[in-house]
Design a protein around this motif. Structure first.
Motif, short mmCIF file in Angstrom:
data_model
loop_
_atom_site.label_atom_id
_atom_site.label_comp_id
_atom_site.label_asym_id
_atom_site.label_seq_id
_atom_site.Cartn_x
_atom_site.Cartn_y
_atom_site.Cartn_z
N GLY A 1 -10.51 -32.41 -7.02
CA GLY A 1 -10.78 -33.50 -6.08
C GLY A 1 -10.48 -34.84 -6.70
O GLY A 1 -9.36 -35.10 -7.17
N SER A 2 -11.48 -35.71 -6.75
CA SER A 2 -11.30 -37.06 -7.33
C SER A 2 -11.21 -37.03 -8.85
O SER A 2 -10.74 -37.99 -9.46
N GLY A 3 -11.73 -35.96 -9.47
CA GLY A 3 -11.78 -35.90 -10.94
C GLY A 3 -13.13 -36.36 -11.49
O GLY A 3 -13.35 -36.33 -12.71
N LEU B 1 -12.72 -23.31 0.39
CA LEU B 1 -11.85 -22.92 -0.72
C LEU B 1 -10.67 -22.17 -0.12
O LEU B 1 -10.83 -21.05 0.39
N LEU B 2 -9.51 -22.81 -0.12
CA LEU B 2 -8.32 -22.24 0.55
C LEU B 2 -7.44 -21.56 -0.48
O LEU B 2 -7.01 -22.21 -1.46
N GLY B 3 -7.16 -20.28 -0.27
CA GLY B 3 -6.28 -19.61 -1.23
C GLY B 3 -6.33 -18.10 -1.08
O GLY B 3 -7.03 -17.55 -0.22
N ASP C 1 -3.34 -22.69 -6.88
CA ASP C 1 -4.40 -21.99 -6.15
C ASP C 1 -5.51 -21.60 -7.13
O ASP C 1 -5.38 -20.62 -7.88
N GLY C 2 -6.59 -22.35 -7.08
CA GLY C 2 -7.70 -22.11 -8.00
C GLY C 2 -8.44 -20.82 -7.75
O GLY C 2 -9.25 -20.40 -8.57
N THR C 3 -8.20 -20.14 -6.61
CA THR C 3 -8.89 -18.85 -6.40
C THR C 3 -8.35 -17.78 -7.36
O THR C 3 -8.96 -16.74 -7.52
N ILE D 1 -8.56 -27.07 -11.78
CA ILE D 1 -7.44 -26.74 -10.89
C ILE D 1 -7.64 -27.42 -9.52
O ILE D 1 -8.73 -27.37 -8.96
N GLU D 2 -6.58 -28.00 -9.00
CA GLU D 2 -6.60 -28.61 -7.66
C GLU D 2 -5.34 -28.19 -6.93
O GLU D 2 -4.27 -28.09 -7.53
N ARG D 3 -5.47 -27.95 -5.59
CA ARG D 3 -4.31 -27.49 -4.82
C ARG D 3 -3.55 -28.62 -4.14
O ARG D 3 -2.43 -28.44 -3.69
#
Ligand code: SAM
Length: 218
Positions: free
Chosen positions: A92-94, A210-212, A138-140, A110-112
């Motif tokens: 996200g923002s970190g 969580l998309l992946g 994909d962080g999943t 990890i960020e998508r």
């Protein structure tokens, strides 16, 4: 490590820490991390005046920086001592990444969404955060190269535990993840014992999906 910030917002940051304590955050290292990291540096300038409210705020690309109490609860549940290797999913923002940089030895995040990762990378570099590695993807799937992790913290909601997290969590390690439907979830802590995950529920939360491959498909 994320550098300390100037006097602006100092009073607001102190009040936020008091709010976290009132909300049950007792881990001194976690509270200290909130005192060290400038949340206003991680939010768009248009909402910077609200950076120390205990509220989620928009960060662009339809995403949010989570409510500080939710970040603090997740971090407290990891029970870090400073020696650990931690995987974060959903940079996200970190901001949470920067908090983690004070709480663990090495942070892998990890960020998508490319634009969010670019921006987070820039801010973390400006704050001279050095013990963090970032990955676009994909962080999943986790990040197999640096596994096993003593802690995994997921900043987006999943219907179930993605299998790679169970595999990449070290024995005795903790996984903090919101589990549920797209509309409502429970913040869950899983501890790996004898190769199996033991679940404990912390409380209701509301996260973006969580998309992946091992999360929501769309
Ligand atoms: N903790 C973050 C912060 O401090 O700003 C906020 C995280 S935000 C609530 C959730 C993030 O998870 C979003 O940036 C979203 O793009 C990301 N995300 C969702 N699915 C993902 C996936 N499969 N892999 C990596 N990031 C993902």
């Amino acid at each position: 490590m994320a550098g300390a910030v100037g006097p602006e917002f100092r009073g607001a940051r102190r009040r936020l820490i008091e709010t976290l304590q009132a909300n049950g955050i007792t881990d001194l290292a976690v509270l200290r991390a909130f005192d060290m990291v400038a949340r206003h540096a991680f939010v768009p300038t248009g909402v910077a005046h609200r950076a120390y409210e205990d509220a989620a705020l928009p960060i662009g690309n339809g995403q949010t920086i989570s409510q500080p109490t939710v970040h603090a609860r997740s971090l407290q549940e990891l029970r870090l001592t400073g020696r650990e290797r931690v995987l974060e999913v959903g940079t996200g923002s970190g901001y949470q990444t920067a908090l983690l940089s004070h709480l663990a030895a090495q942070v892998f995040s990890i960020e998508r969404v490319p634009a969010l990762l670019d921006r987070a990378r820039e801010i973390l570099a400006q704050l001279d955060v050095r013990n963090v590695s970032l990955l676009l993807g994909d962080g999943t799937l986790g990040w197999r190269d640096y596994a096993p992790y003593d802690g995994i913290v997921v900043g987006a909601a999943s219907p179930d535990v993605p299998l790679p997290y169970a595999e990449q969590l070290a024995e005795g390690g903790r996984l903090v993840i919101p589990i549920g439907t797209r509309d409502e979830q429970t913040l869950c802590v899983f501890t790996k014992r004898n190769g199996a995950l033991e679940r404990r529920d912390v409380g209701p939360v509301r996260f973006v999906p969580l998309l992946g491959a091992h999360g929501w498909q769309s």
